[in-house]
Design a protein around this motif. Sequence first.
Motif, PDB file in Angstrom:
ATOM      1  N   ALA A   1       0.519  -1.407   0.140  1.00  0.00           N
ATOM      2  CA  ALA A   1      -0.092  -0.082   0.089  1.00  0.00           C
ATOM      3  C   ALA A   1       0.967   1.163   0.106  1.00  0.00           C
ATOM      4  O   ALA A   1       0.364   2.393  -0.546  1.00  0.00           O
ATOM      5  CB  ALA A   1      -0.952  -0.081   1.227  1.00  0.00           C
ATOM      6  N   LYS A   2       2.082   1.204   0.252  1.00  0.00           N
ATOM      7  CA  LYS A   2       3.206   2.301   0.407  1.00  0.00           C
ATOM      8  C   LYS A   2       3.298   2.652  -0.936  1.00  0.00           C
ATOM      9  O   LYS A   2       3.864   3.818  -1.228  1.00  0.00           O
ATOM     10  CB  LYS A   2       4.113   2.120   1.293  1.00  0.00           C
ATOM     11  N   ASN A   3       3.132   1.834  -2.124  1.00  0.00           N
ATOM     12  CA  ASN A   3       3.353   2.036  -3.230  1.00  0.00           C
ATOM     13  C   ASN A   3       4.925   2.121  -3.646  1.00  0.00           C
ATOM     14  O   ASN A   3       5.204   2.665  -4.495  1.00  0.00           O
ATOM     15  CB  ASN A   3       2.581   3.260  -3.791  1.00  0.00           C
ATOM     16  N   ALA A   4       5.896   1.879  -2.687  1.00  0.00           N
ATOM     17  CA  ALA A   4       7.236   1.871  -2.985  1.00  0.00           C
ATOM     18  C   ALA A   4       7.673   0.645  -3.714  1.00  0.00           C
ATOM     19  O   ALA A   4       7.073  -0.530  -3.485  1.00  0.00           O
ATOM     20  CB  ALA A   4       7.651   2.012  -1.594  1.00  0.00           C
ATOM     21  N   ASN A   5       9.093   0.914  -4.350  1.00  0.00           N
ATOM     22  CA  ASN A   5       9.536  -0.037  -4.692  1.00  0.00           C
ATOM     23  C   ASN A   5      10.043  -1.201  -3.562  1.00  0.00           C
ATOM     24  O   ASN A   5      10.525  -0.629  -2.613  1.00  0.00           O
ATOM     25  CB  ASN A   5      10.737   0.024  -5.742  1.00  0.00           C
ATOM     26  N   LEU A   6       9.980  -2.434  -3.941  1.00  0.00           N
ATOM     27  CA  LEU A   6      10.401  -3.503  -2.707  1.00  0.00           C
ATOM     28  C   LEU A   6      11.440  -4.294  -3.224  1.00  0.00           C
ATOM     29  O   LEU A   6      11.324  -4.901  -4.303  1.00  0.00           O
ATOM     30  CB  LEU A   6       9.375  -4.260  -2.106  1.00  0.00           C
ATOM     31  N   MET A   7      12.586  -4.759  -2.447  1.00  0.00           N
ATOM     32  CA  MET A   7      13.531  -5.770  -2.686  1.00  0.00           C
ATOM     33  C   MET A   7      13.116  -6.749  -1.550  1.00  0.00           C
ATOM     34  O   MET A   7      13.253  -6.652  -0.209  1.00  0.00           O
ATOM     35  CB  MET A   7      14.919  -5.181  -2.329  1.00  0.00           C
ATOM     36  N   VAL A   8      12.601  -7.824  -1.910  1.00  0.00           N
ATOM     37  CA  VAL A   8      11.978  -9.039  -0.871  1.00  0.00           C
ATOM     38  C   VAL A   8      13.242  -9.936  -0.802  1.00  0.00           C
ATOM     39  O   VAL A   8      13.388 -10.732  -1.811  1.00  0.00           O
ATOM     40  CB  VAL A   8      10.957  -9.669  -1.371  1.00  0.00           C
ATOM     41  N   VAL A   9      13.810 -10.029   0.598  1.00  0.00           N
ATOM     42  CA  VAL A   9      14.931 -10.923   0.478  1.00  0.00           C
ATOM     43  C   VAL A   9      14.482 -12.149   1.532  1.00  0.00           C
ATOM     44  O   VAL A   9      13.588 -12.030   2.198  1.00  0.00           O
ATOM     45  CB  VAL A   9      16.220 -10.418   1.079  1.00  0.00           C
ATOM     46  N   GLY A  10      15.192 -13.167   1.527  1.00  0.00           N
ATOM     47  CA  GLY A  10      14.814 -14.450   2.425  1.00  0.00           C
ATOM     48  C   GLY A  10      15.832 -15.397   1.952  1.00  0.00           C
ATOM     49  O   GLY A  10      16.188 -15.908   0.960  1.00  0.00           O
TER      50      GLY A  10
END
Length: 837
Positions: free
Chosen positions: A186-195
């Motif tokens: 919802a923040k509308n930001a680009n995301l780097m999803v790590v794991g």
Amino acid sequence: MTERTGRALRLLPTQLKNANSALAKFGSKSDLAAQLQMSRTTINKFFKGEPVQRKQFLCICKKLKLKWEPDDELVQHKGKPPSSLSDPPAESEKDDIDALVQQVRSHLHDDIQRLHGTMPLWGIDRCLPLGDLFVDVNILEEVSSSRKSELHDLWQDFSQNRSYRSFDRIGLGKKLKRVSGLEVLAKNANLMVVGKPGSGKTTYLQRVVMECNAGNLQAHRIPVLIKLRDFVEDGREVAYSLERYLERWWRLSDAETQLALNRGGALVLLDGLDEVTGEDGKNIAKEIKRFARTYPQVQVIVTCRTQSQESRFERFDYVEVADFNETQARAFAQHWYKAVMGDELGGLAKAEEFLGLLFLEENKSIRELAITPILLSLTCAVFHHKGKFYSKRSKLYEEGLELLLEQWDKSREIERDEIYRDLSVERKLELLSFLAVKKFEKEQYVLFEQAEIEEYIAEFLGIGQRDSRAVLRAMEAQHGLLIERSQKIWSFSHLTFQEYLVALNFSCKDKRGEGLIGSLYEKKWEQVILLFSEKILNIDYFTLLLKFRIDKSISCHERLQLILRWVYRKASNTCSCYSRTTLRCFYVSLLTLINTIDELELFCDPLWLIDDFCHLLSKLDDRIELSVYHNSGQGLSLGNFFGSLEGEPAFDRDLCHARAHASLLGRALRLDDVRYAAEKNDWMLNKNEDEFEFFNSLDDTNFYELAESLERAIEFCDNNGWENLSLELSQLYEQLPQGVYNCWEQYQQWRRYESEAWTEKLRKFSINYRNIDYQWELTEYDLGVLFSYIYANRILIDCIQGNSEKISKPIEQFIMETLLIPYSELEAIADATKAIA
């Protein structure tokens, strides 16, 4: 009746009721979609009053017999819609973009559903609907890839809390909070999803693209999910240009693609940045960064193993895929069993049986491992095929390694280095166990420098450094058992796997465990020893060897032998429902707790110190609980928190408890007097005396702990006819102040001037009547030896209880009956060891 939006039509709000009435006469939305050969999404949009392509809109109206006239369109192009998407817009640019997005969404809907609507589960030979399975993410402050952490920094990160969870999160930064993976969008930001490998990163992107495709999330955008390992080949045709790739996928003109991207009409999901390496990987990473800069209105989400990024992605928020919590684990297991059994009721019943076992305290170690989708799938599959948990964790870990070495890579179809690919599973395990031991035997036992691990690989395989580097990268990419924590700093992905591999190495080369015994008192070897005990055949010899080593190690420590002789006599002369072994453990634990209260400035955190006492006591008898308090808000508790304490042991606890707290109240007051004078003197050098505040080191409500303990002791004497001791204790009780705040001066007088003599009287009674509460005056060294001794005995009991089906009953009985007794009573051990050998 209608409102025109670019090239699409939609129902006016006033007409929605008529449309729903017509649908009720016709049937369901599914029936309507089937007859018209349209997607459910298009039908849903029609009934929500959202824009639908003109041709589809008219077909729906005709089928439902809804009145519609051409004049209902607000604007007509002489009765003809635009002939192509590239025709000039008839309405505002925003309407054009909305129509363009909705048309592309419509014609891609079924393809997205087909490509991403299912997911593989290990142990099931078919893909399953994505269903309601989802993962949360932890918002991170910073990840390892954003800072070039030195090995020392990462080691310190782990050393501050040496647990499995802290190992999993080395270098990941501070977890700020746990939020829903959909909420974070919802923040509308680009995301780097790590794991971690198998943590659910791909599942997360699949769920996002499916929610968007269904119109439940960001319905104003075109969703696209690109597997970057496929983009390596497909992207070459368009010079790795994401714009040109999207143009082909969307089947739009260049101008239309630019319009959609410039206005933020796309949700671009890029999966597996870690799976593209070399020059291709660098080019793709560079292209993603350029794309995000060029189209700031587009939301871009990238998944990657933490270690795989060589530089931070600017304008991206970093999030970490969270481990399953209990709710998610339960939902996942239910989904898994319903799918594999093909029967909802039967699947739910099997899942509940599985979960009942998974959340037993005795299966905590398995539960801590099964915190990601891939490893929880493994645990589900094992239970499904065997009908029970493996009785040994080592077997589960063995299955887990086989999964990661073989089936995980096959399912993902990733090409690997030729040298490593040609190794058998057995040879790969030998290599991994060799690496595990090489590092584990060092003081810093978890982090490899790249040159170091490459040297070990070259040594084992007999190859050169360049080849060993290629093998390392293949190992990282194939199964994720080895991961790059920071640039050129490596470790095993799970500490539990490294420990198992070390145990595997020893079980192959040292079947009697004689070499492993020397590491007994190093805490890092604990799980290795326990796993080793599960893998060897001659558990009788190994447990006797452990016992002999433990008892021999303190045979010359005179102070500890003196304590053990007292404990032995005390337990033997105490009437109780507990076994002699349990009583010995109880009294040595009580002695330690009271010593903790008697030493305000103990050299270590007392709660950490007594942890092994607690575990050992609860393993010997889970009915027992031993609690004492050293201030009003923090207790020292051993054994089973829900247990109780009965009979003479409870009476002895109350006597020691009362005496220790009386001593503490007086000692704390005298120390506070000194501290008060010093702090006030410092304050007066620079500040006003009227503003000086002082806080006592001990809450006065501790007095009530003292009084209540003595009351219980007197009541026990009365109930058991111990008249003389009851009289002595009652007289002491009468000498106590009648309270604290209601008779403050009397309390302060007693505490300052009378408490010391009072405590000595109570100690004298305890020694004379109960042979307890001696002043042992243990040094830091004495305590260190005692804690190590209890720790080692706890490991011994874990080995016995973890191999109950293998160990012979006479050996088990012998060890249990001779636990925690002085060395002088153990002369038979040498003969027993020889007989077994």
